[in-house]
Each structure stands twice: as C-alpha cells, then as structure tokens.
Design a protein around this motif. Sequence first.
Motif, mmCIF file in Angstrom:
data_model
loop_
_atom_site.group_PDB
_atom_site.id
_atom_site.type_symbol
_atom_site.label_atom_id
_atom_site.label_comp_id
_atom_site.label_asym_id
_atom_site.label_seq_id
_atom_site.Cartn_x
_atom_site.Cartn_y
_atom_site.Cartn_z
ATOM 1 N N ARG A 187 6.299 13.157 -13.051
ATOM 2 C CA ARG A 187 6.521 12.078 -12.073
ATOM 3 C C ARG A 187 5.770 12.306 -10.758
ATOM 4 N NH1 ARG A 187 11.127 13.002 -8.458
ATOM 5 N NH2 ARG A 187 12.020 15.071 -8.818
ATOM 6 N N TYR A 188 5.173 13.494 -10.592
ATOM 7 C CA TYR A 188 4.404 13.734 -9.375
ATOM 8 C C TYR A 188 2.981 13.187 -9.461
ATOM 9 C CZ TYR A 188 8.282 16.747 -8.098
ATOM 10 O OH TYR A 188 9.537 17.225 -7.784
ATOM 11 N N ASP A 189 2.620 12.683 -10.627
ATOM 12 C CA ASP A 189 1.275 12.118 -10.773
ATOM 13 C C ASP A 189 1.350 10.789 -11.528
ATOM 14 O OD1 ASP A 189 -1.441 11.848 -10.535
ATOM 15 O OD2 ASP A 189 -1.920 13.152 -12.220
ATOM 16 N N VAL B 45 5.267 4.586 3.935
ATOM 17 C CA VAL B 45 4.775 5.881 4.378
ATOM 18 C C VAL B 45 5.934 6.820 4.698
ATOM 19 C CG1 VAL B 45 4.596 5.038 6.765
ATOM 20 C CG2 VAL B 45 3.295 7.064 6.077
ATOM 21 N N THR B 46 5.829 8.057 4.249
ATOM 22 C CA THR B 46 6.729 9.117 4.692
ATOM 23 C C THR B 46 5.920 9.914 5.710
ATOM 24 O OG1 THR B 46 6.089 10.319 2.680
ATOM 25 C CG2 THR B 46 8.251 9.310 2.695
ATOM 26 N N HIS C 181 6.028 12.699 1.127
ATOM 27 C CA HIS C 181 6.590 13.060 -0.182
ATOM 28 C C HIS C 181 5.602 12.611 -1.250
ATOM 29 C CE1 HIS C 181 9.199 13.272 -3.666
ATOM 30 N NE2 HIS C 181 10.124 13.870 -2.933
ATOM 31 N N PRO C 182 5.068 13.547 -2.064
ATOM 32 C CA PRO C 182 5.569 14.899 -2.273
ATOM 33 C C PRO C 182 4.780 16.026 -1.588
ATOM 34 C CG PRO C 182 4.209 14.247 -4.124
ATOM 35 C CD PRO C 182 4.195 13.092 -3.169
ATOM 36 N N THR C 183 3.655 15.731 -0.928
ATOM 37 C CA THR C 183 2.742 16.817 -0.551
ATOM 38 C C THR C 183 3.140 17.583 0.707
ATOM 39 O OG1 THR C 183 1.304 15.432 0.831
ATOM 40 C CG2 THR C 183 0.828 15.476 -1.542
ATOM 41 N N THR C 184 4.093 17.076 1.485
ATOM 42 C CA THR C 184 4.648 17.673 2.709
ATOM 43 C C THR C 184 3.735 17.543 3.932
ATOM 44 O OG1 THR C 184 3.853 19.997 2.627
ATOM 45 C CG2 THR C 184 5.767 19.430 1.245
ATOM 46 N N VAL D 282 0.851 -1.189 0.000
ATOM 47 C CA VAL D 282 0.000 0.000 0.000
ATOM 48 C C VAL D 282 0.890 1.244 0.000
ATOM 49 C CG1 VAL D 282 -1.701 1.337 1.298
ATOM 50 C CG2 VAL D 282 -1.889 -1.163 1.187
ATOM 51 N N ILE D 283 0.553 2.173 -0.888
ATOM 52 C CA ILE D 283 1.258 3.454 -0.968
ATOM 53 C C ILE D 283 0.222 4.559 -1.180
ATOM 54 C CG2 ILE D 283 3.364 2.423 -1.919
ATOM 55 C CD1 ILE D 283 2.485 3.394 -4.669
ATOM 56 N N GLY D 284 0.645 5.799 -1.112
ATOM 57 C CA GLY D 284 -0.263 6.915 -1.337
ATOM 58 C C GLY D 284 -0.543 7.136 -2.813
ATOM 59 N N GLU D 285 -1.680 7.772 -3.102
ATOM 60 C CA GLU D 285 -1.982 8.158 -4.493
ATOM 61 C C GLU D 285 -0.897 9.084 -5.022
ATOM 62 O OE1 GLU D 285 -5.883 9.806 -4.822
ATOM 63 O OE2 GLU D 285 -6.870 7.846 -4.904
ATOM 64 N N THR D 286 -0.425 9.960 -4.144
ATOM 65 C CA THR D 286 0.810 10.682 -4.429
ATOM 66 C C THR D 286 1.877 10.008 -3.585
ATOM 67 O OG1 THR D 286 0.240 12.258 -2.677
ATOM 68 C CG2 THR D 286 -0.246 12.898 -4.953
ATOM 69 N N ASN D 287 3.038 9.781 -4.179
ATOM 70 C CA ASN D 287 4.060 9.040 -3.443
ATOM 71 C C ASN D 287 5.435 9.341 -4.012
ATOM 72 O OD1 ASN D 287 4.454 7.094 -1.266
ATOM 73 N ND2 ASN D 287 5.219 5.702 -2.834
ATOM 74 N N TYR D 288 6.453 8.999 -3.258
ATOM 75 C CA TYR D 288 7.829 9.146 -3.682
ATOM 76 C C TYR D 288 8.064 8.236 -4.886
ATOM 77 C CZ TYR D 288 12.965 8.996 -3.275
ATOM 78 O OH TYR D 288 14.315 9.067 -3.507
ATOM 79 N N ALA D 289 8.329 8.842 -6.039
ATOM 80 C CA ALA D 289 8.375 8.090 -7.306
ATOM 81 C C ALA D 289 9.422 6.987 -7.303
ATOM 82 C CB ALA D 289 8.627 9.056 -8.462
#
Length: 497
Positions: free
Chosen positions: A453-455, A267-268, A273-276, A218-225
């Motif tokens: 790469r952010y999407d 998880v960050t 990453h990337p949304t802070t 499992v990762i975020g919809e936005t994630n560290y590429a």
Amino acid sequence: MFPNKTTFQLNRKNKQALYLQLSNTFIELIKSRKLLPETKLPSSRALAENLNVHRKTVVACYEELLLQGWVESIAKKGTFVNANLPELNVQNFTIENQHKKTNNTGFDFYHNEELVRKSPEKKEGFMYINDGISDARLTPTEDIARIYRRICGRKHIYKEMSYGSLFGNEKLRKTLANYLNKTRGLSVSDENILITRGSQMGIYLSSKLLLKKDDFIVIGETNYASADTTFLQNEANLVRVPVDENGLNTKEIEEICKKKAIKAVYVTSHHHHPTTVTLSAERRIHLLNLAKKYSFAIIEDDYDYDFNYNHSPILPLASHDANGNVIYIGSVCKTVAPVFRIGYLIASKEFVNEAANQRRFIDRQGDALLELTFEEFIKNSDLDRHIKKVMKIYKTRRDLFCTLLEEKFKDVFFFDIPKGGMAVWLTLHKKYSWKTISEIAYKHQLEIGEWQRYDIANSKHNAIRIGFATYNVEEIYELINRLSKTMNEVKLLKKSL
C-alpha cells in the motif's frame, strides 16, 4: 402430534426467564413446521405438569406467543397455532442450526475491493510492524479517567447526555480554538471548528463537499493510502505529483493547473505521509498563491505535528491562509492514543456549516462526555505535559532505532533520520523485494504487514514506512534481531539462486 417434553430444554440457571425460554422453543417449533398451523396446544395446567414448571410460567409463555402473533386463542376451545402463518422458506432448517449464522447473504449488495484491508490476526509471540503509532502504554489513562469521573459526577451532567450540537461540544470548540491559535499560529474562533471522530472523518467530509465524478484532486506520488481511497469513492481523478526532500513539487502542480481545473490539493505538510519529509517554506507560499490564483482548496492533514525532535514545529499552511483556501484537519488521537476519537476540521464558517450537515448522516454527534474530558485535558495543560513527556521518549527510541538500522543494515536499507513523527521511511536495495522479506520474516514471528500500500502509484520506489514509537528499548532490540535473522536468510536465498 405434539412434541415430547425432551424437546423443551429449560435451563433454570440461565438469566433468561423460563417463560421466554419456553416461548422461544415454541416459536422455533412453529417455524420448523414441527407444530403446524391450527395445532392445538396443551392446556396451561397440563403442560406445566408435563414440564415440571409453575402454571404461571406456561400462562406467561402463551400470552407472549399471543402478543407476537404466533398463536391465537379461541374462547372455550383453547390455544392454537395461528392458522394464517405462511411457511418460512429456508434450507435445512432445524432447531439445532437455527442460531448458526449463514456465511451467504440472501440479497445483492455492492462490494468494493478498494476498501478491503488485511488485518493480521494477532498471534502470541509475534511482532507487528506499524507505520507509526503512539505507545498506548504511555497514555495518561489515570489523568483522563479522573477528569471523566469528575465530569460524570456533576449535578447537571444529564444536560450533556441528550442530542447535542452537530459541530461538537461548544466548550471543546472554544478551548481548541484558543489552543490552536496559540500553538499553530491560527486565527480562528469556535465557529470555524467542527469536532470529528479523527482525521479520517475530516478527510471524508471534505471529500464529500469538494469532489464529484471526474473532478481532479492533486496528491503526492507517495501518499496516505486511506486518503487516496476516500477520494476515489467520490469517483475523483487522482493527479499525482512527485515528492522529494522538500515535499510536494509545487511547480508540477502549477503546470497541472494550467491544463486542468483542480478542485483540491491534499497535503500532509508537516511530516508527509509516508515519507516523513517536511514541505519547505518556499513551496508552502507557492502552494497558497496557486490556491488563490486557481481557486482550489488545500486539504492540509496535520499529521504528527506535535512530535519534532530537531527544531520547533513549522507553522501549518492554515496559519498563513488569508484567502480561505485551507481546510485544516488534525486529531488528538495520534498524540494521546488512537482509542480517543477526538479530531477537528477547521475552515471557513460556511464550509464548516456544510460539513456539519454532511456529518449528520454518518455520525449524528460525537461523544459529549469524552469531548468535555478533553476540553479540560487541553485547558489544564495536561496535553502539553503529555506531549513533552512522550517526545523525549520517542526521540530516544528514534535515535536507537536509526542507529541500529545503520549498524546492521547499511548495505540493505537506505533512509534519512526523520526530524519528527513516529516512523522511518525505509528504502530497500533494489536487488531485494519486500515480498520475499515479508514471507521469510513471518517464519521469525515478524509480521511486515501490507507493504504494497506504500506504492499505490506503482512507482517502484521499494520503500515502506516503519514506526518506532510504539516499541520500548528492549522491543527495538528484539525487532532488529528478528529483522537481522530475516535478512541473513534472504541473502542466503539470493546467493543460492
């Protein structure tokens, strides 16, 4: 026929010995079939006179060719090109192009498009958007160099210069354990720590141990590429969940766990990453409980932990982990400078041991002298002093950067002022595109970079991450100026369509 003496271009100013220059010329003549098998070479005396070199030079040349197998010596007859040399099959072979490396590969290999990253060619006068890196100009190079020199001058330093531990330098592991226990609320010993070459190595090793084909992570919809790419290399299935102002949506993770056997969650937590955004306390506890209930690993990437401008840092998930579910990954690289490849992977002793076994086959060990240097750098509180110094500077830069963004682009960009870290998550108004901005910005000597790469999930959020820490005040004004010129042109273009 033996080639004339103009073929032998000997350079007495060259650092390479004359006899080696001569022997290399002979080798190329043989490879190009200008000297055929069984061709007799001139006597050493005759060739020396012809080339105006000492006879010992020719003798040494012939001995070298004999040792390498290019020629053979027959008693009382002379020296001959080896009769048994096969012809080298090459196209358009000439001595002139012998050292030109072909762009074509003479064998099959596996090419992976997922690993391709565009690295912009650095051009004079250009400014380059980054996604949040430290300012190398603030690196305490003199302090680090002073420690390094002192370590290298120790009487028994040679003992550190052979093969060492797969786990990293023992002193650094002990010092790092004490430091992280004090600053992160952990409760670990050196046996729980593997020194890595940075966070990416920790992610890679964790991925190798946790994931196989068709496993779920499992990762975020936005994630560290780069993390996404690493997991995909193990043919894992990426299950994406939404990320909002409170971080990963753990209720979504719980629903997924009811349907699928999850191997891990990446998880960050501190600065996503990337949304802070920061993972909320409620979701942290929920995620730890889910990990215990469903027996999955949490890969916690401690991204930008040290830089917090509005409050004290929130303790990582690893500090609350009582069940051995968290693999805690971090590095010194981002805090001090990317060039210093010192990172860590923290987990159960059993997992760390296996990770060290895996590490053996990609990087036998780290840089022991650099690790000893950072052991002292951390133990002497130099790292803490550096963090305090740059955090004030980065906060000033964040405030200026965000103020100018708000003043100049309130109708174009939407963002929240980041509570920490080194970058801003910038959402572009839907009527504009980063593709157009990138193309026009280039005319103003501004390189936006790989905005795509952010999407990776193709959610159409229309946002990218822009770092502010690496620019000083003057450079921030210049960056905003170039971005302003770019947007003015983009707006004119939009009106004309």
